[in-house]
Design an enzyme around this catalytic site. Sequence first.
Site, mmCIF file in Angstrom:
data_model
loop_
_atom_site.group_PDB
_atom_site.id
_atom_site.type_symbol
_atom_site.label_atom_id
_atom_site.label_comp_id
_atom_site.label_asym_id
_atom_site.label_seq_id
_atom_site.Cartn_x
_atom_site.Cartn_y
_atom_site.Cartn_z
ATOM 1 C CB SER A 62 4.028 -12.888 26.649
ATOM 2 O OG SER A 62 5.334 -12.412 26.836
ATOM 3 C CE1 TYR A 99 4.936 -16.915 23.278
ATOM 4 C CE2 TYR A 99 5.880 -14.880 24.122
ATOM 5 C CZ TYR A 99 5.191 -16.052 24.330
ATOM 6 O OH TYR A 99 4.753 -16.364 25.594
#
Length: 255
Positions: free
Chosen positions: A149, A162
């Site tokens: 990401s 995350y």
Amino acid sequence: MSRLQNKTALVTGASRGIGRGIALRLAQDGAVVAVNYSNNEGAAKETVALVEEAGGRAFTVRARLGTPGAVEQLLEGVAAGLVERTGSSRLDILVNNAAATGFTGAGPSAVTEDIIDNCYTVNAKAPFFLIQKALELIPDGGRIVNVSSGVTHSAFPIQIAYAMSKGALEQITLHMAPVLAPRNITINTVAPGITDNGDPVFQDPEALEQMSALSVFNRVGEVSEVADIVAFAASDDARWVTGSFIDATGGTLLG
């Protein structure tokens, strides 16, 4: 002839969103695709149906990554499904896409040990051991793609757990690349930015405008655009690329 003709692939977390898009694209390119899912069997079967409607081949494999024995369960199911369809358990392409978001909406103060543990277990530990054990099925010249990401390269405090775990996933890519190179197996990271994965938030005009402004193209990404990049990394066209971080954020990380 499609560039992945006679190839096989496993995409984790492929029942919806970016994972579904990747599965569809790899199948479109000719691969037989194992569609991994954790709970939503109906959505996984829908992915397979979409593949088959387009003339491709796919099958579902249930395994909830992050739980004991899940990696072994997944690979056993993949091997059995591939033998049934191709006569061989050979796995040419592994895409580690399944993820736990760890989203709290309140930043670091709301992060608990359980959130951290879940993110690292699903986003880093499971992919590491899946790669380790899948190497028995992956032939020389295979391809591994880790889906990370853009939040690992920009400050986004409400996604700190995350981002931390996805940063660990990127380290797997970096440190496994020279280990796999003697077998001509490439491993790369593809890092999407904000991508319309079907979440209801993308139907909110105000939220969509705010998210679009983060990209230099002034829009959010499409699942197919990320899938195209993964398909490149999974193909022979990317044979000279390994250990790389591929920015698929639409210029979000340019500053």
